[in-house]
Design a protein around this motif. Structure first.
Motif, PDB file in Angstrom:
ATOM      1  N   GLU A   1     104.272 -17.433  66.692  1.00  0.00           N
ATOM      2  CA  GLU A   1     104.329 -18.718  65.996  1.00  0.00           C
ATOM      3  C   GLU A   1     103.414 -18.711  64.772  1.00  0.00           C
ATOM      4  N   ILE A   2     102.212 -18.186  64.924  1.00  0.00           N
ATOM      5  CA  ILE A   2     101.276 -18.133  63.799  1.00  0.00           C
ATOM      6  C   ILE A   2     101.792 -17.197  62.707  1.00  0.00           C
ATOM      7  N   GLU A   3     102.377 -16.076  63.112  1.00  0.00           N
ATOM      8  CA  GLU A   3     102.913 -15.127  62.132  1.00  0.00           C
ATOM      9  C   GLU A   3     104.084 -15.708  61.347  1.00  0.00           C
ATOM     10  N   SER A   4     104.741 -16.719  61.889  1.00  0.00           N
ATOM     11  CA  SER A   4     105.893 -17.309  61.204  1.00  0.00           C
ATOM     12  C   SER A   4     105.497 -18.295  60.103  1.00  0.00           C
ATOM     13  N   ILE A   5     104.230 -18.626  60.001  1.00  0.00           N
ATOM     14  CA  ILE A   5     103.767 -19.572  58.984  1.00  0.00           C
ATOM     15  C   ILE A   5     103.679 -18.856  57.636  1.00  0.00           C
ATOM     16  N   THR A   6     104.295 -19.446  56.641  1.00  0.00           N
ATOM     17  CA  THR A   6     104.372 -18.805  55.330  1.00  0.00           C
ATOM     18  C   THR A   6     103.204 -19.215  54.428  1.00  0.00           C
TER      19      THR A   6
ATOM     20  N   GLU B   1      99.862 -23.473  51.516  1.00  0.00           N
ATOM     21  CA  GLU B   1      99.535 -24.128  50.235  1.00  0.00           C
ATOM     22  C   GLU B   1      99.799 -25.632  50.341  1.00  0.00           C
ATOM     23  N   ARG B   2     100.932 -26.007  50.921  1.00  0.00           N
ATOM     24  CA  ARG B   2     101.251 -27.435  51.091  1.00  0.00           C
ATOM     25  C   ARG B   2     100.261 -28.123  52.026  1.00  0.00           C
ATOM     26  N   VAL B   3      99.831 -27.420  53.068  1.00  0.00           N
ATOM     27  CA  VAL B   3      98.857 -27.981  54.006  1.00  0.00           C
ATOM     28  C   VAL B   3      97.559 -28.322  53.283  1.00  0.00           C
ATOM     29  N   PHE B   4      97.106 -27.438  52.400  1.00  0.00           N
ATOM     30  CA  PHE B   4      95.844 -27.683  51.706  1.00  0.00           C
ATOM     31  C   PHE B   4      95.975 -28.718  50.599  1.00  0.00           C
ATOM     32  N   GLU B   5      97.158 -28.854  50.011  1.00  0.00           N
ATOM     33  CA  GLU B   5      97.380 -29.960  49.081  1.00  0.00           C
ATOM     34  C   GLU B   5      97.303 -31.281  49.856  1.00  0.00           C
TER      35      GLU B   5
ATOM     36  N   SER C   1      93.064 -20.780  56.052  1.00  0.00           N
ATOM     37  CA  SER C   1      92.654 -20.908  54.651  1.00  0.00           C
ATOM     38  C   SER C   1      93.905 -21.228  53.844  1.00  0.00           C
ATOM     39  N   ARG C   2      93.711 -21.438  52.594  1.00  0.00           N
ATOM     40  CA  ARG C   2      94.831 -21.774  51.711  1.00  0.00           C
ATOM     41  C   ARG C   2      95.840 -20.616  51.627  1.00  0.00           C
ATOM     42  N   ARG C   3      95.387 -19.399  51.894  1.00  0.00           N
ATOM     43  CA  ARG C   3      96.244 -18.224  51.724  1.00  0.00           C
ATOM     44  C   ARG C   3      96.708 -17.555  53.010  1.00  0.00           C
ATOM     45  N   ARG C   4      95.931 -17.735  54.092  1.00  0.00           N
ATOM     46  CA  ARG C   4      96.312 -17.013  55.316  1.00  0.00           C
ATOM     47  C   ARG C   4      95.620 -17.610  56.535  1.00  0.00           C
ATOM     48  N   ILE C   5      96.061 -17.139  57.681  1.00  0.00           N
ATOM     49  CA  ILE C   5      95.463 -17.551  58.950  1.00  0.00           C
ATOM     50  C   ILE C   5      94.707 -16.365  59.515  1.00  0.00           C
ATOM     51  N   ILE C   6      93.489 -16.601  59.947  1.00  0.00           N
ATOM     52  CA  ILE C   6      92.660 -15.575  60.565  1.00  0.00           C
ATOM     53  C   ILE C   6      92.691 -15.818  62.060  1.00  0.00           C
TER      54      ILE C   6
END
Length: 173
Positions: free
Chosen positions: A138-143, A148-152, A27-32
């Motif tokens: 690796e997933i935990e390292s994503i900020t 936010e940039r990915v969803f833009e 999602s725009r805010r986090r990874i599930i």
């Protein structure tokens, strides 16, 4: 008869190599997730994965968010769709509502999986358990800023898709 190989030597290989599957949502805010599985996915197993995923989601994601998935049979089975409708109502983007084979529009495909693979396979991973741990790290390292940039980028890609009336737009990327 001459040959470079010994015809009496046997090399055993597994008919089905070891592998794991991964379910993850972004999602725009986090990874599930990630949620790992080793068996072939059918509707019942997929709903089990969804139960685990839904436990990780905040109420606002369930009340206001959209759930996007591809048209795989396990994802679009009637019972699976009914299960998702309990949480998302008509906010499910699936077969028929999203263009098929559009990996350039889906953040998991154009961003997440490539990022994970590029970084994980820079090092040797010897077991499936090591692979799972490495994927978690690796997933935990994503900020959040990165998401936010990915969803833009996703909005930009969708606009390119629409401007080209569903035609190819990769040359504009």
């Amino acid at each position: 008869m001459w040959a470079t190989e010994n015809p009496h030597e046997f090399i055993e290989t597994s008919l089905h190599p070891q592998k794991i599957g991964i379910w993850v949502a972004v999602s725009r805010r986090r990874i599930i997730g990630p949620i790992f599985f080793r068996e072939v996915i059918n509707g019942e197993r997929y709903r089990g994965i969804l139960r685990q995923a839904l436990e990780q989601m905040h109420d606002d994601k369930l009340r206001f968010g959209y759930f996007q998935q591809d048209g795989a049979p396990a994802h679009t089975a009637a019972e699976t769709v009914r299960y998702l409708e309990e949480f998302y109502g008509d906010r499910i983007i699936s077969r028929g509502l999203w263009p098929s084979r559009t990996s350039d529009l889906t953040p998991l495909d154009y961003y997440l999986f490539g990022r994970i693979k590029n970084n994980i396979f820079k090092q040797r991973v010897h077991t499936l358990e090591d692979l799972e741990v490495t994927i978690h790290h690796e997933i935990e390292s994503i900020t959040p800023n990165e998401l936010e940039r990915v969803f833009e980028c996703m909005k930009w890609r969708i606009n390119l898709y629409l401007e080209n009336e569903g035609g190819h737009f990769e040359h504009f990327l």
